[in-house]
Structure formats: C-alpha cells, structure tokens
Design an enzyme around this catalytic site. Structure first.
Site, mmCIF file in Angstrom:
data_model
loop_
_atom_site.group_PDB
_atom_site.id
_atom_site.type_symbol
_atom_site.label_atom_id
_atom_site.label_comp_id
_atom_site.label_asym_id
_atom_site.label_seq_id
_atom_site.Cartn_x
_atom_site.Cartn_y
_atom_site.Cartn_z
ATOM 1 N N VAL A 138 0.837 -1.199 0.000
ATOM 2 C CA VAL A 138 0.000 0.000 0.000
ATOM 3 C C VAL A 138 0.873 1.249 0.000
ATOM 4 O O VAL A 138 1.717 1.430 0.890
ATOM 5 C CB VAL A 138 -0.922 0.008 1.231
ATOM 6 C CG1 VAL A 138 -1.758 1.271 1.268
ATOM 7 C CG2 VAL A 138 -1.816 -1.223 1.230
ATOM 8 N N CYS A 139 0.661 2.114 -0.980
ATOM 9 C CA CYS A 139 1.365 3.396 -1.096
ATOM 10 C C CYS A 139 2.884 3.144 -1.052
ATOM 11 O O CYS A 139 3.410 2.387 -1.852
ATOM 12 C CB CYS A 139 0.871 4.347 -0.008
ATOM 13 S SG CYS A 139 1.430 6.032 -0.220
#
Lengths: 199, 351
Positions: free
Chosen positions: B144-145
């Site tokens: 994530v990210c």
C-alpha cells in the site's frame, strides 16, 4: 500473543483546532456582515453594488495586509489565510525553534537567517491570499451578472475557501514555492544544527 | 448583491456559536474512540515490528496467505478503520487469509534503520514466517502506497517467494509532472535533515500533507464539523479519521534518507538504479502476476506515477484497476468497500 487494538481518549482530539477555525469563521462572517450593512438593496443598479463591492474588498485586503504587519491587530482574521504558516510554526516549534526568539544555545545569525526566509514565505502566502480575494470578488461579480445570490454565509465561506485553494494551489505548483519551501526547511535545520538536534 | 442581509448573517453566526457550545458536551460524552476493529493476533515480532493475522471470516480461508505491507508513513489501521469501513474485513469476507505488518513507532534508537533492514530483513522475515506457517513456497503480497514501492523492491529481489503481487496507490515513477510531493522535496537538503534530526519527525510530515490543501484540510473541515457536533456516530467517524491523520510515526533516518534521495529526488526506481544493500532492484524481475490498483483522483500518488509500472515490470499477467476516488477514499469510502476488496479478492482467487 494477543492484540489490543488502538483506542484514543476523546481528549486526544485537539479541540483548539476546532475553536481556532470557529473564531476565524466568525471573523469572516463579521467582514461579510459589514459588507451587507453597507451594500445597497438587492434591487440596486450595477454601478452602485459594483462600487460597494470594490470598496469592501479593498478594505478586506487592507485588513489582511494589516494582519501581516501586526498579527495581534486581528488574529482571527489573520488565521483565515495563515493556516499554512501556523502549521509550519508548530512543526518548527516541535524541533525547538521558536518563532519569537532564538534559544540561548542557538546561533542568533542562524535564527535570523531562518526568520528572513520565513518572512519571504509569509509574503508568498500573503500574495496568494490577496489573489484569492481578487478571485472571490470576480466570482461574486459573475454570480451577480447571472442573477445568482448566496443562500447563506456558509456558502460565501465555501466560495472563499475554493478561491484560496485555487490561488494557493497555483502558487504551490510553481517553481518559486518549491524553491522557497525547500530553503525554509533547510534554514530551519540550520538553526537546529547550531543548537541541539531534536530527538 | 450577495443576497444576505446583516440580520440574516448575524442569525447564522449566532446559530453557529450555539452549535459549537452544545457540541462540547457531545465531545465529552463520546468515550473511547476505537480504531482497528477486526479481531487479530500477533504471530511474529521483531524489534518494533509486529506481524498480525486477522481472524478469518470463512470456515476455509484460501490456503495462500495475503500479506499487507503498509507504508512507513501513518498507521495501518486505516485499512481497518471501523466496521463499515474496512478493506481488511472485505478481504476476509471474500475468503482470504489476511496478515499485516505493523511497523510500530521508530524512535531515536532506530535512526540507522535502512531500507536494507526493511526489505532484506523485516519484509523477508515476515514472508518466510508465513511461507513456513502456511506451508507455501510463495505467498501473495499487497503493498500500500510507499509499502507498495517497498513490495516492488522485495518482489524484484525475491521473485520466487511471491506468487501474486498487488500494488495499491503505489508510486513507481516519482517524476511525473503532477507529483506534488516530489515538487516539495526537490530543494530539501535531505542529508542535512537526517544528519540534524536523526529521524524525520512525524509532525514535519503532517505539515507537508496539510500544506497541500490547507484551507480545506485545516480550515473548512473544522467549520463543517460544527454541523455534526450533535451526531455522536458521525462525530466518532470524524474523530477516527482525525486520529489517523495526526498519528504520524517518525521515519527512521537512514531509510528516509535513501527513500527521499533515490526515489523522490533522483527517480532511480524506474531507471533501474536503486540498490537495496548490495543488490540492484530490477523491476523486470517482477514476473509474477501483478494487479496495480490506483485512484483516479489521487493527489498524493498521481495515477501516472502508478501506471508507469506497466512499462517496466516483467510480468506477462499485468492488470490495472482504476478506482474512481482519491488517496484516502480508496480505503474508507463506501464505494471503495463495494468495489476494491471484491476486485482484489477475485483477481487473487483466480490465480
């Protein structure tokens, strides 16, 4: 192994954030109320309201300029457009760098150099705030020409926010802001390096 | 002209002040604000890292575990914020066996932690722990990210350990013209920053994120808050998000130094010039199936920054999923709950 999920006491919410912006909103409302008091009736012809609008926004911009020179003149009004600077100063303060004076163990030269850059930063923010007022004035003229009137103070506040985001966003994306914000952080670090690094 | 009389404005201001005064009591009565709602247990720990397993919500979860690698920035409970806003719950409901790395809060003792530690040691140890625990040669990874960028590096260096890779709002090309974070860090003396402060303070990160849209994020948001001060449920939802926004761990100095310089300032990932320890990251080594999820209105990781992966990864089974929302909405919006976990789960279960 067991897990305890995160919990927070409601006290962890910084109510001051809410109160500060509430006071700023009330200051904005006071500006608009003054304008409404001076404004001709809704049925007035364009030259009348045109002049009134221009005069009011000139006063609004003058009030912003005054809050730059003396933040104590109207701190709630100043807070309307110095949110970024305030947030920056909180971050700087967490590193032990005061906005008011150098600590005894910090170099006065380094602190003054930082203040110089911070002044440039404030000026850039001020230009953006004034441009936002120009834009809001223009938007109000366009709405008046289209026969649209605001239903509430909040609607005007939201328009003011939109205008600020637009002019601020343009500034943010510019090369000058990138260079200046980098220089601001570097100057702040210069202060810290001459003092004690924050842990 | 503006359609408002002085009396009308005065009344509106009076009403605003009254709501504010009454809201104080609602705030005091709220009690604990919980974040992270799905039951879980810690299955592995190393230094400040904890690897959690979420309690499955089906009788027979999928045999290949899914490991979520969250960013070092902010806290991972955004993935499980509340019962009706939980990407993790959506993945569990779809039958997946979900694990998550919680990085903890780095402190002054962690200033020398580098990306080598995070990738060759922490992620690798978690992956090995799951391979052994689940009896699988390779597991599924969801980054994530910034955690997606770390996952890309890991998958490039250890492709044999990853069966399928999902990246979510993950920057790959850091020099797309619309990348505001790169724009803001371009002139920062990163060495001076880390040499001076040791770790990057979370409060500086907060400033950076809020400064992208200060009038909305630090101004209008709190004025609008007065509209829900009499609604305890809405207020709880607001405070959960507020807690997450300001819950910003410091960033370990050495890791931040390399991430800021190599990825943001010099865009080395896409050029194939990043070294993690003594090993070069070649995105061409990512040959496992890849699902690249991005948010079409993402102001932090612009879609172009994520979609660049299509051109540089080596996978022949590359899929993109475009979510119509922003960087935060992809975790917590109602649309995200309906669309993202089912799409990720369906893609994984088909492989």
């Amino acid at each position: 192994m067991t897990d305890q999920n995160s919990t927070a006491e409601p006290g962890l919410f910084d109510v001051e954030l809410l109160l500060k912006q509430a006071r700023a909103y009330l200051a904005f409302g006071e500006q608009i109320r003054q304008f409404a008091e001076q404004s001709p009736d809704a049925g007035a012809q364009p030259p009348d309201w045109d002049t009134t609008l221009r005069q009011h926004f000139d006063r609004f911009k003058a009030a912003v300029a005054q809050s730059t020179e003396d933040s104590n003149a109207d701190p709630d009004l100043a807070r309307l457009w110095t949110l970024t600077l305030e947030s920056w100063q909180q971050a700087a303060s967490s590193l032990g760098v005061s906005a008011i004076a150098p600590r005894a163990d910090q170099s006065a030269d380094g602190w003054r150099a930082y203040q110089q850059v911070q002044g440039e930063y404030l000026e850039l923010l001020r230009q953006s705030a004034v441009a936002a007022l120009d834009l809001m004035e223009q938007r109000l003229r366009e709405r008046a020409a289209a026969g649209t009137v605001a239903d509430s103070l909040r609607e005007l506040f939201n328009l003011w926010v939109d205008c600020n985001e637009e002019t601020y966003g343009r500034m943010l994306r510019g090369a000058e802001y990138s260079e200046l914000s980098g220089r601001l952080l570097n100057a702040l670090l210069g202060c810290c390096a001459r003092g004690e690094p924050a842990s | 002209m503006i359609g408002l009389t002085s009396e009308r404005i005065t009344e509106e201001l009076r009403s605003f002040s009254a709501k504010l005064a009454q809201g104080g009591q609602t705030l005091r009565d709220l009690g604990e604000i919980e974040t992270g709602v799905s039951p879980r247990e810690a299955v592995y720990q190393e230094d400040k890292l904890t690897l959690y397993r979420y309690q499955p919500r089906v009788a027979q979860p999928h045999p290949v575990p899914l490991l979520i690698v969250y960013a070092l920035v902010n806290r991972p409970y955004m993935m499980d914020l509340q019962e009706d806003r939980s990407m993790i719950r959506g993945l569990l409901d779809a039958g997946l066996d979900v694990y998550l790395i919680d990085w903890g809060y780095p402190d002054a003792a962690d200033r020398e932690l580098s990306l080598t530690d995070y990738i060759h040691r922490y992620i690798d140890h978690c992956v090995d722990a799951l391979r052994e625990r689940c009896g699988q040669d390779a597991i599924n990874l969801l980054g994530v990210c910034q955690g997606g960028t770390l996952s890309l590096c890991f998958s490039s260096l250890y492709p044999e350990k990853i069966r399928n890779l999902v990246t979510m709002v993950t920057p790959v090309d850091f020099h797309t013209p619309d990348n505001l974070l790169t724009h803001l860090i371009r002139h920062v003396n990163v060495d001076l920053l880390v040499d001076t402060l040791g770790n990057l303070p979370g409060q500086l990160l907060n400033f950076t994120f809020l400064s992208l849209s200060p009038f909305r994020l630090a101004g209008q948001k709190y004025v609008d808050l007065t509209d829900i001060l009499d609604d305890a449920q809405a207020l709880r939802n607001f405070l959960r998000m507020e807690k997450w926004i300001f819950d910003s761990p410091d960033q370990a100095g050495a890791a931040f130094r390399q991430f800021a310089k190599d990825f943001f300032q010099q865009n080395k990932l896409i050029k194939g010039e990043v070294n993690i320890g003594d090993r070069r990251v070649n995105l061409g080594n990512i040959v496992m199936p890849v699902l690249n999820v991005y948010a079409a209105q993402d102001h932090l990781v612009p879609p172009a920054a994520s979609k660049a992966l299509a051109e540089c990864c080596g996978s022949r089974d590359y899929t993109e999923f475009s979510f119509q929302g922003g960087h935060i909405g992809i975790y917590v919006s109602g649309r995200a709950q309906r669309e993202v976990p089912p799409a990720v789960a369906a893609w994984l279960l088909a492989r």
